[in-house]
Enzyme design. Structure first.
Site, PDB file in Angstrom:
ATOM      1  N   GLU A 130      -5.582   7.105   6.876  1.00 55.65           N
ATOM      2  CA  GLU A 130      -5.187   6.430   5.633  1.00 55.65           C
ATOM      3  C   GLU A 130      -5.479   7.346   4.446  1.00 55.65           C
ATOM      4  OE1 GLU A 130      -6.479   2.418   3.210  1.00 55.65           O
ATOM      5  OE2 GLU A 130      -6.201   2.276   5.369  1.00 55.65           O
ATOM      6  N   ARG A 185       0.567   0.262   4.314  1.00 54.03           N
ATOM      7  CA  ARG A 185       0.009   1.488   3.733  1.00 54.03           C
ATOM      8  C   ARG A 185       1.063   2.576   3.511  1.00 54.03           C
ATOM      9  NH1 ARG A 185      -3.312  -1.556   2.595  1.00 54.03           N
ATOM     10  NH2 ARG A 185      -5.535  -1.535   3.079  1.00 54.03           N
ATOM     11  N   SER A 244     -11.415   3.333   2.993  1.00 47.72           N
ATOM     12  CA  SER A 244     -11.108   3.277   4.424  1.00 47.72           C
ATOM     13  C   SER A 244     -10.456   4.589   4.859  1.00 47.72           C
ATOM     14  CB  SER A 244     -10.159   2.116   4.721  1.00 47.72           C
ATOM     15  OG  SER A 244     -10.786   0.884   4.458  1.00 47.72           O
TER      16      SER A 244
END
Length: 306
Positions: free
Chosen positions: A299, A168, A217
């Protein structure tokens, strides 16, 4: 803003509300929103813009909480002239504003497998910056190069290896705007690829609150990888399972809520402010830390003034 802004061919809008440009529908205004006409316009504008003025690129706002006080400086949003998709042999080249889902579908129609992009919300620029992935595949596995405009207006072609991708994350320099990306994609039967994507969509819709206002998410998995979608996938160190074990499935604070369907999805359930969403997220982090010892990392990107 005290500095005089350059005059571009594209659109400059002062004090532009960003709430309707993000999936969560919250947040204050951009001090200035710039929508460049094309690559040349973007480069010329940045070259002429006072170097003290901060710039922040946004895509379709699928992974973003803009705080209620808005964003100082210039917010840059790429539009129609940055969303071309070209398939040439094993390569698929896409503008930064092209939607991930559209790139996956166009590639599949050309017999090229980028099916992992189909269920990722957002556009290619954000996918590159965040090394987006699912079902065990990531942007890093396919990216050849990106083209970007630096904060000083200079243009660069950056090999994928130079972005030093991690889970990520990438090391794209601050203030650089991704304009285009090239992927290498394996060959596949178009009908089979399209069928696989339909199956992925059905699986996603069964497990995620796709009809609610969310930003995907909320927290990264402590395990350091996405769900693979396979039967042997371990859920022990998935963010959703830690949140669930902390008793926070469906937990609500103001207008913000952790989804009943998938507890790692933060929802604007009813007129939430950005402050509601961020406060709930921080509460979830503290409870998970207490119950499991794991320190969940955001995130979703949070930007702007409180």
């Amino acid at each position: 803003m005290t500095q005089t802004l350059p005059t571009p061919r594209g659109m400059l809008t002062p004090n532009r509300s960003l709430a309707e440009l993000t999936w969560l529908r919250v947040g204050g205004p951009a001090e200035v929103l710039f929508q460049p006409a094309d690559h040349d316009d973007l480069a010329a504008f940045l070259a002429a813009l006072d170097s003290s003025v901060p710039v922040f690129p946004i895509g379709v706002g699928s992974n973003l909480i803009v705080r209620d006080g808005g964003i100082r400086g210039v917010v840059i949003r790429l539009g129609r002239n940055f969303n071309a998709i070209e398939c040439d042999g094993e390569f698929v080249t896409a503008g930064a504003a092209a939607l991930d889902a559209h790139v996956a579908r166009r590639a599949a129609e050309a017999g090229r497998d980028l099916t992992f992009l189909r269920t990722i919300p957002g556009s290619i620029g954000g996918a590159v910056r965040m090394n987006a992935g699912c079902y065990g595949s990531y942007v890093a596995d396919h990216l050849v190069w990106v083209r970007a405009v630096a904060r000083d207006g200079s243009r660069h072609e950056i090999p994928a290896a130079d972005l030093r991708f991690g889970y990520r994350q990438s090391e794209l320099p601050e203030g650089w705007i991704v304009t285009e990306a090239r992927f290498r994609a394996d060959a596949g039967d178009p009908a089979a690829l399209l069928a696989r994507m339909e199956e992925q969509l059905a699986r996603r819709d069964a497990s995620q609150p796709t009809r609610d206002r969310s930003a995907g998410s909320t927290f990264r998995n402590p395990a350091g990888f996405s769900s693979t979608g396979r039967a042997d996938d371990s859920h022990e160190l998935k963010a959703w399972s830690l949140i669930d074990a902390a008793g926070l499935r469906g937990y609500r604070l103001g207008g913000a809520q952790m989804s009943e369907k998938h507890p790692n999805f933060l929802l604007n359930a009813e007129g939430a402010t950005a402050a509601d969403l961020e406060a709930l997220g921080e509460y979830v982090r503290s409870r998970v830390r207490e119950t499991s010892g794991h320190d969940l990392q955001w995130e979703v990107i949070r930007i702007g003034e409180p």
